[in-house]
Design a protein around this motif. Sequence first.
Motif, PDB file in Angstrom:
ATOM      1  N   THR A 125       0.620  -1.469  -0.193  1.00  0.00           N
ATOM      2  CA  THR A 125      -0.142   0.242   0.496  1.00  0.00           C
ATOM      3  C   THR A 125       0.948   1.245  -0.375  1.00  0.00           C
ATOM      4  O   THR A 125       0.870   2.018  -0.504  1.00  0.00           O
ATOM      5  N   PHE A 126       1.778   1.074   0.910  1.00  0.00           N
ATOM      6  CA  PHE A 126       2.824   2.530   1.076  1.00  0.00           C
ATOM      7  C   PHE A 126       3.551   2.622  -0.212  1.00  0.00           C
ATOM      8  O   PHE A 126       3.845   3.915  -1.104  1.00  0.00           O
ATOM      9  N   VAL A 167       0.685   4.496  -2.624  1.00  0.00           N
ATOM     10  CA  VAL A 167       0.734   5.697  -2.840  1.00  0.00           C
ATOM     11  C   VAL A 167       1.746   6.346  -3.084  1.00  0.00           C
ATOM     12  O   VAL A 167       0.759   7.754  -4.189  1.00  0.00           O
ATOM     13  N   GLY A 168       2.481   5.641  -4.195  1.00  0.00           N
ATOM     14  CA  GLY A 168       3.867   7.238  -4.230  1.00  0.00           C
ATOM     15  C   GLY A 168       3.308   7.388  -5.801  1.00  0.00           C
ATOM     16  O   GLY A 168       3.419   7.572  -6.701  1.00  0.00           O
ATOM     17  N   HIS A 180      -0.363   6.585  -6.810  1.00  0.00           N
ATOM     18  CA  HIS A 180      -1.442   7.263  -6.299  1.00  0.00           C
ATOM     19  C   HIS A 180      -2.214   7.852  -5.138  1.00  0.00           C
ATOM     20  O   HIS A 180      -2.101   6.648  -4.583  1.00  0.00           O
ATOM     21  N   LYS A 181      -2.680   8.811  -4.198  1.00  0.00           N
ATOM     22  CA  LYS A 181      -3.271   9.025  -3.319  1.00  0.00           C
ATOM     23  C   LYS A 181      -3.818   7.445  -3.065  1.00  0.00           C
ATOM     24  O   LYS A 181      -4.678   7.012  -1.834  1.00  0.00           O
ATOM     25  N   SER A 182      -4.926   7.505  -3.852  1.00  0.00           N
ATOM     26  CA  SER A 182      -6.024   6.745  -3.419  1.00  0.00           C
ATOM     27  C   SER A 182      -5.685   5.624  -2.789  1.00  0.00           C
ATOM     28  O   SER A 182      -6.832   5.143  -2.484  1.00  0.00           O
ATOM     29  N   ALA A 183      -4.162   4.698  -3.304  1.00  0.00           N
ATOM     30  CA  ALA A 183      -4.173   3.651  -2.223  1.00  0.00           C
ATOM     31  C   ALA A 183      -4.179   3.580  -1.608  1.00  0.00           C
ATOM     32  O   ALA A 183      -4.394   2.517  -0.298  1.00  0.00           O
ATOM     33  N   LEU A 184      -4.346   4.548  -0.681  1.00  0.00           N
ATOM     34  CA  LEU A 184      -4.387   5.006   0.740  1.00  0.00           C
ATOM     35  C   LEU A 184      -5.930   3.750   1.446  1.00  0.00           C
ATOM     36  O   LEU A 184      -6.315   3.510   2.598  1.00  0.00           O
TER      37      LEU A 184
END
Length: 223
Positions: free
Chosen positions: A16-17, A20-21, A23-27
């Motif tokens: 996930t981390f 996130v790099g 696309h922020k939606s991966a949070l």
Amino acid sequence: LPLIVYRKFWFYALITFIAVGIHKSALLMIPLYFIGFIDLKPSRRASLLLLVLLAGFIAIGTNPFWLKSILRIFVSLNLLSDQYLTIAEPMMNGQFKESNWGLISIIALSLNIITICIYPKLRAYFEHDKILPVVFVMFIAYCCCYYAFANTHHLFLRPFDLLMFSKVLIFAYVALYFFENRKWLLLMLFSLLNYSLVYLSIAKAIAIPTKVNQQILYHFFFI
């Protein structure tokens, strides 16, 4: 999915981390992990309750008046980007779009209903499959979110796109169940509904290019 099934949270969190790099939606993968812990026990009563739940979300999504208050809270807390703020302002005034219940919508709903009704048999047949329960709960979550926001704006549905893959997988389970149990008529009906949904969507995108997401022209899988 295996990381969720076998509770490999730290490896999942690492992926996930990294995501996130990109696309922020991966949070949103974090709450997705915990959704996978829910096990919807298979039974006729449970299927009936899920159908009622689905009908409830369709009802509240038909006139999403409840969203106005939520959006006002987000605006007051300055939690919306300019892009979402532009979309939110008309909705706070009650200006929602109206999605028509045409042939495509009816076919999609029929596939969802068939899947919910057949789920107890899927669990019995794929008794030792640990992926199936996780996929199914994500499928239910996606259906509920989709119908709740159907009359708002496609940007409000984007956070739930992470759940969209569950439809492809759960429909594959249903088709495989029909095939391996030689339920040919049901398999033909289910396949016909799936393929007609794809090709009707493509035909609509070609006929009314201004009203349909053009990305549908690149869809070649069960949706």
